[in-house]
Design a protein around this motif. Structure first.
Motif, PDB file in Angstrom:
ATOM      1  N   THR A   1       1.379  -1.419   0.338  1.00 12.60           N
ATOM      2  CA  THR A   1       0.105   0.007   0.633  1.00 12.60           C
ATOM      3  C   THR A   1       0.758   1.112   0.302  1.00 12.60           C
ATOM      4  OG1 THR A   1      -1.601  -1.365   1.368  1.00 12.60           O
ATOM      5  CG2 THR A   1      -1.154   0.862   1.107  1.00 12.60           C
ATOM      6  N   VAL A   2       1.828   1.151   0.990  1.00 12.87           N
ATOM      7  CA  VAL A   2       2.575   2.474   0.859  1.00 12.87           C
ATOM      8  C   VAL A   2       3.486   2.440  -0.486  1.00 12.87           C
ATOM      9  CG1 VAL A   2       4.830   3.212   2.311  1.00 12.87           C
ATOM     10  CG2 VAL A   2       3.284   2.273   3.542  1.00 12.87           C
ATOM     11  N   ARG A   3       3.740   1.564  -0.509  1.00  7.98           N
ATOM     12  CA  ARG A   3       4.430   1.930  -2.423  1.00  7.98           C
ATOM     13  C   ARG A   3       3.872   2.488  -3.649  1.00  7.98           C
ATOM     14  NH1 ARG A   3       7.782  -4.469  -1.822  1.00  7.98           N
ATOM     15  NH2 ARG A   3       8.769  -3.440  -0.211  1.00  7.98           N
ATOM     16  N   LYS A   4       2.265   1.906  -3.750  1.00 13.04           N
ATOM     17  CA  LYS A   4       1.403   2.271  -4.356  1.00 13.04           C
ATOM     18  C   LYS A   4       2.144   3.262  -4.132  1.00 13.04           C
ATOM     19  CE  LYS A   4      -3.163   1.686  -5.579  1.00 13.04           C
ATOM     20  NZ  LYS A   4      -4.555   0.443  -5.705  1.00 13.04           N
ATOM     21  N   ALA A   5       1.206   4.033  -2.808  1.00 17.79           N
ATOM     22  CA  ALA A   5       1.454   5.621  -3.214  1.00 17.79           C
ATOM     23  C   ALA A   5       2.725   6.363  -3.182  1.00 17.79           C
ATOM     24  CB  ALA A   5       1.540   6.052  -1.543  1.00 17.79           C
ATOM     25  N   ILE A   6       3.773   5.970  -2.824  1.00 21.35           N
ATOM     26  CA  ILE A   6       4.968   6.498  -3.579  1.00 21.35           C
ATOM     27  C   ILE A   6       5.489   5.960  -4.998  1.00 21.35           C
ATOM     28  CG2 ILE A   6       7.624   6.131  -3.169  1.00 21.35           C
ATOM     29  CD1 ILE A   6       6.771   5.644  -0.761  1.00 21.35           C
ATOM     30  N   ALA A   7       4.795   5.244  -5.249  1.00 17.44           N
ATOM     31  CA  ALA A   7       4.973   4.634  -7.219  1.00 17.44           C
ATOM     32  C   ALA A   7       3.864   6.008  -7.494  1.00 17.44           C
ATOM     33  CB  ALA A   7       4.276   3.614  -7.081  1.00 17.44           C
ATOM     34  N   ARG A   8       2.959   6.891  -7.085  1.00 22.02           N
ATOM     35  CA  ARG A   8       1.848   8.218  -7.488  1.00 22.02           C
ATOM     36  C   ARG A   8       3.213   9.183  -7.850  1.00 22.02           C
ATOM     37  NH1 ARG A   8      -4.129   9.760  -5.486  1.00 22.02           N
ATOM     38  NH2 ARG A   8      -4.160  11.362  -6.901  1.00 22.02           N
ATOM     39  N   LEU A   9       3.547   9.260  -6.821  1.00 23.49           N
ATOM     40  CA  LEU A   9       4.330  10.790  -6.461  1.00 23.49           C
ATOM     41  C   LEU A   9       5.448  10.728  -7.561  1.00 23.49           C
ATOM     42  CD1 LEU A   9       4.612  10.808  -2.857  1.00 23.49           C
ATOM     43  CD2 LEU A   9       3.665  12.447  -3.443  1.00 23.49           C
ATOM     44  N   CYS A  10       6.587   9.277  -7.619  1.00 22.68           N
ATOM     45  CA  CYS A  10       7.601   9.286  -8.508  1.00 22.68           C
ATOM     46  C   CYS A  10       6.291   9.361  -9.827  1.00 22.68           C
ATOM     47  CB  CYS A  10       7.854   8.566  -8.495  1.00 22.68           C
ATOM     48  SG  CYS A  10       9.004   7.576  -7.161  1.00 22.68           S
ATOM     49  N   GLU A  11       5.387   8.931 -10.062  1.00 28.25           N
ATOM     50  CA  GLU A  11       4.666   9.107 -11.681  1.00 28.25           C
ATOM     51  C   GLU A  11       4.667  10.657 -11.572  1.00 28.25           C
ATOM     52  OE1 GLU A  11       1.301   6.323 -11.668  1.00 28.25           O
ATOM     53  OE2 GLU A  11       2.805   4.466 -11.544  1.00 28.25           O
ATOM     54  N   GLU A  12       4.170  11.230 -11.372  1.00 30.74           N
ATOM     55  CA  GLU A  12       3.734  13.021 -11.528  1.00 30.74           C
ATOM     56  C   GLU A  12       4.753  13.293 -11.019  1.00 30.74           C
ATOM     57  OE1 GLU A  12       0.519  13.309  -8.617  1.00 30.74           O
ATOM     58  OE2 GLU A  12      -0.807  11.594  -9.796  1.00 30.74           O
ATOM     59  N   GLY A  13       6.234  13.032 -10.376  1.00 31.70           N
ATOM     60  CA  GLY A  13       7.212  13.835 -10.079  1.00 31.70           C
ATOM     61  C   GLY A  13       7.587  15.225  -9.632  1.00 31.70           C
ATOM     62  N   TYR A  14       6.801  14.373  -7.963  1.00 29.06           N
ATOM     63  CA  TYR A  14       7.171  15.044  -7.463  1.00 29.06           C
ATOM     64  C   TYR A  14       8.318  14.131  -6.173  1.00 29.06           C
ATOM     65  CZ  TYR A  14       2.774  17.255  -7.971  1.00 29.06           C
ATOM     66  OH  TYR A  14       1.392  17.740  -7.974  1.00 29.06           O
ATOM     67  N   ALA A  15       8.399  12.792  -6.599  1.00 28.22           N
ATOM     68  CA  ALA A  15       9.797  11.986  -6.552  1.00 28.22           C
ATOM     69  C   ALA A  15      10.263  11.076  -7.113  1.00 28.22           C
ATOM     70  CB  ALA A  15       9.201  11.452  -4.797  1.00 28.22           C
ATOM     71  N   GLN A  16      11.455  11.159  -6.794  1.00 24.64           N
ATOM     72  CA  GLN A  16      12.046   9.716  -7.371  1.00 24.64           C
ATOM     73  C   GLN A  16      12.885   8.896  -6.413  1.00 24.64           C
ATOM     74  OE1 GLN A  16      16.736  12.702  -7.419  1.00 24.64           O
ATOM     75  NE2 GLN A  16      15.134  11.998  -9.307  1.00 24.64           N
ATOM     76  N   SER A  17      12.930   7.601  -7.049  1.00 25.98           N
ATOM     77  CA  SER A  17      13.596   6.145  -5.824  1.00 25.98           C
ATOM     78  C   SER A  17      14.600   6.192  -6.241  1.00 25.98           C
ATOM     79  CB  SER A  17      12.530   5.291  -6.477  1.00 25.98           C
ATOM     80  OG  SER A  17      12.631   3.866  -5.491  1.00 25.98           O
ATOM     81  N   ARG A  18      15.500   5.804  -5.401  1.00 22.22           N
ATOM     82  CA  ARG A  18      17.326   5.704  -6.030  1.00 22.22           C
ATOM     83  C   ARG A  18      17.075   4.391  -5.030  1.00 22.22           C
ATOM     84  NH1 ARG A  18      19.462  11.493  -3.633  1.00 22.22           N
ATOM     85  NH2 ARG A  18      18.477  12.822  -4.521  1.00 22.22           N
ATOM     86  N   PRO A  19      16.620   3.610  -5.598  1.00 20.23           N
ATOM     87  CA  PRO A  19      17.295   1.973  -5.502  1.00 20.23           C
ATOM     88  C   PRO A  19      18.194   1.472  -4.615  1.00 20.23           C
ATOM     89  CG  PRO A  19      17.181   1.877  -7.928  1.00 20.23           C
ATOM     90  CD  PRO A  19      17.240   3.406  -7.168  1.00 20.23           C
ATOM     91  N   GLY A  20      17.766   1.356  -3.440  1.00 20.71           N
ATOM     92  CA  GLY A  20      18.859   0.842  -2.229  1.00 20.71           C
ATOM     93  C   GLY A  20      18.978   1.822  -1.448  1.00 20.71           C
ATOM     94  N   LEU A  21      18.407   3.440  -1.306  1.00 21.38           N
ATOM     95  CA  LEU A  21      18.274   4.219  -0.395  1.00 21.38           C
ATOM     96  C   LEU A  21      17.188   5.236  -0.194  1.00 21.38           C
ATOM     97  CD1 LEU A  21      21.101   6.510  -2.898  1.00 21.38           C
ATOM     98  CD2 LEU A  21      21.824   4.958  -0.356  1.00 21.38           C
ATOM     99  N   GLY A  22      16.280   4.644  -1.168  1.00 25.92           N
ATOM    100  CA  GLY A  22      14.870   5.292  -0.966  1.00 25.92           C
ATOM    101  C   GLY A  22      14.355   6.185  -1.483  1.00 25.92           C
ATOM    102  N   SER A  23      12.868   7.194  -1.543  1.00 24.12           N
ATOM    103  CA  SER A  23      12.911   7.761  -2.320  1.00 24.12           C
ATOM    104  C   SER A  23      12.441   9.175  -1.543  1.00 24.12           C
ATOM    105  CB  SER A  23      11.605   7.242  -2.503  1.00 24.12           C
ATOM    106  OG  SER A  23      10.622   6.401  -2.885  1.00 24.12           O
ATOM    107  N   TYR A  24      13.466  10.484  -3.332  1.00 19.84           N
ATOM    108  CA  TYR A  24      13.245  11.575  -2.845  1.00 19.84           C
ATOM    109  C   TYR A  24      13.049  13.084  -3.398  1.00 19.84           C
ATOM    110  CZ  TYR A  24      17.526   9.544  -0.330  1.00 19.84           C
ATOM    111  OH  TYR A  24      18.172   8.929   0.159  1.00 19.84           O
ATOM    112  N   VAL A  25      12.392  13.509  -2.546  1.00 22.16           N
ATOM    113  CA  VAL A  25      11.557  14.639  -3.246  1.00 22.16           C
ATOM    114  C   VAL A  25      12.265  14.656  -4.259  1.00 22.16           C
ATOM    115  CG1 VAL A  25      10.547  16.933  -2.694  1.00 22.16           C
ATOM    116  CG2 VAL A  25      10.928  15.453  -1.123  1.00 22.16           C
ATOM    117  N   THR A  26      11.616  15.719  -5.339  1.00 22.90           N
ATOM    118  CA  THR A  26      12.563  15.864  -6.967  1.00 22.90           C
ATOM    119  C   THR A  26      12.758  16.661  -6.135  1.00 22.90           C
ATOM    120  OG1 THR A  26      10.269  14.728  -7.985  1.00 22.90           O
ATOM    121  CG2 THR A  26      11.705  16.487  -8.972  1.00 22.90           C
ATOM    122  N   SER A  27      13.809  17.457  -6.657  1.00 20.39           N
ATOM    123  CA  SER A  27      15.175  18.613  -6.366  1.00 20.39           C
ATOM    124  C   SER A  27      14.372  19.494  -7.805  1.00 20.39           C
ATOM    125  CB  SER A  27      16.689  18.371  -6.721  1.00 20.39           C
ATOM    126  OG  SER A  27      16.722  17.732  -5.309  1.00 20.39           O
TER     127      SER A  27
END
Length: 349
Positions: free
Chosen positions: A44-70
């Motif tokens: 459920t959490v991953r689904k929410a984060i995936a949506r953030l990434c799809e919309e450009g609000y965040a980006q996932s870094r494998p092994g490090l977590g997800s970050y707000v887009t700079s």
């Protein structure tokens, strides 16, 4: 109608980003943190984060977590572009809210001036050609990094250190005098009859801890009393050993305990409860940190030295914006007063 939990998490994170409680470049709360917070599974959490990434609000870094887009730019700031002020990468979900309060003050001042705040750190600014900021607020730079801070400033990025007293005259700072504020609190307790005040959390080589330790020592000397060095406990001694503090508290009859930093308070309170010490009936506890939120959470009477953290953040932004407009502006070197919040502490009344 059944609530869509993934959407609820998404809405929460979007609000955190839009309100700048999560800053560009900052890490999103971990999956495990969000699972505990919303009582949901990882998918459920991953689904929410995936949506953030799809919309450009965040980006996932494998092994490090997800970050707000700079927000980055390779062109220098002009009046038509928004000024970007960097601030150290920190944990904005820390329950003691030290960095949160600094960032709140800095964010409000930046937004009022049409600028923005961006998470970064000194090594990144020195070593990466891609991370551009116009100025920098350093909250975590320690003594060994003062020369690097000066190097960054000489490269054209003005900065200000918070709660540090650099020995380099070209470096700006806004700070609380840890030694003096600790002296005031300990001296007040000694004047009110306390004699055995333990110092918990001393750290050799740590600038802020050293100031608080000296304040504790100087208060005893000012009252003509021997410094009870046997009542000082090093942070490293109890950090990995849960029996050190309970044994220490059993061995000594104490009037009060002075904890040098907020993150050291939980093991102190746990140890006191473990041996049946009641607060404030049996002992006074005072902490040097802004622990208002923590006290509300645990409902325990702890007094504390409260630093003007939001004012520090705001003053830092205001100074840096003036410095960007006038490179010849006098270097700011400012000491602010802390305040003592007394919470059922008989030796501070």
């Amino acid at each position: 109608m059944k609530k869509n939990l993934a959407n609820e998490i998404y809405d929460y994170l979007i609000a955190e980003i839009r309100e700048h409680r999560l800053l560009p470049g900052g890490q999103l709360p971990s999956e495990s943190t969000l699972c505990r917070q919303f009582y949901v599974s990882r998918p459920t959490v991953r689904k929410a984060i995936a949506r953030l990434c799809e919309e450009g609000y965040a980006q996932s870094r494998p092994g490090l977590g997800s970050y707000v887009t700079s927000e980055q730019s390779e062109t220098p700031a002009t009046p038509a572009n928004r000024l970007i002020i960097g601030i150290d990468g920190v944990d904005f979900h820390n329950e003691y809210q030290y960095y949160t309060r600094i960032s709140q003050g800095a964010r409000a001042a930046a937004e009022a001036a049409g600028a923005m705040l961006c998470l970064t750190d000194l090594p990144e600014l020195l070593n990466s050609p891609f991370k551009r900021v116009d100025a920098f607020i350093a909250t975590r730079v320690d003594r060994d990094d003062f020369e690097n801070a000066a190097k960054l400033q000489r490269s054209g990025t003005p900065l200000v250190l918070l709660n540090r007293y650099p020995q380099l005259p070209e470096l700006a700072y806004i700070a609380v005098d840890f030694q003096y504020e600790t002296f005031l609190a300990i001296n007040r307790m000694l004047k009110n009859g306390a004699r055995n005040i333990a110092l918990i959390g001393r750290q050799t080589g740590n600038v802020t801890s050293a100031g608080r330790t000296r304040g504790w020592e100087e208060a005893y000397k000012a009252n003509g009393l021997p410094v009870p060095h046997h009542l000082a406990v090093d942070f490293q001694d109890f950090h990995h050993d849960n029996d050190i503090l309970p044994d220490f508290f059993r061995r000594h009859e104490l009037d009060a305990v002075f904890v040098t930093a907020g993150y050291q308070l939980p093991p102190v309170l746990t140890s006191l409860a473990r041996i049946g010490v009641r607060l404030p009936e049996d002992l006074d506890v005072i902490c040097f940190d802004d622990i208002e939120r923590f006290c509300e959470t645990v409902n325990t009477p702890v007094s504390y030295v409260k630093m003007p953290l939001q004012a520090m953040g705001a003053r830092a932004v205001e100074y840096l914006l003036r410095r960007l407009s006038n490179p010849n502006l006098e270097t700011l070197q400012l000491t602010l007063n802390a305040s003592l919040v007394v919470n059922r502490c008989k030796y501070l009344l």
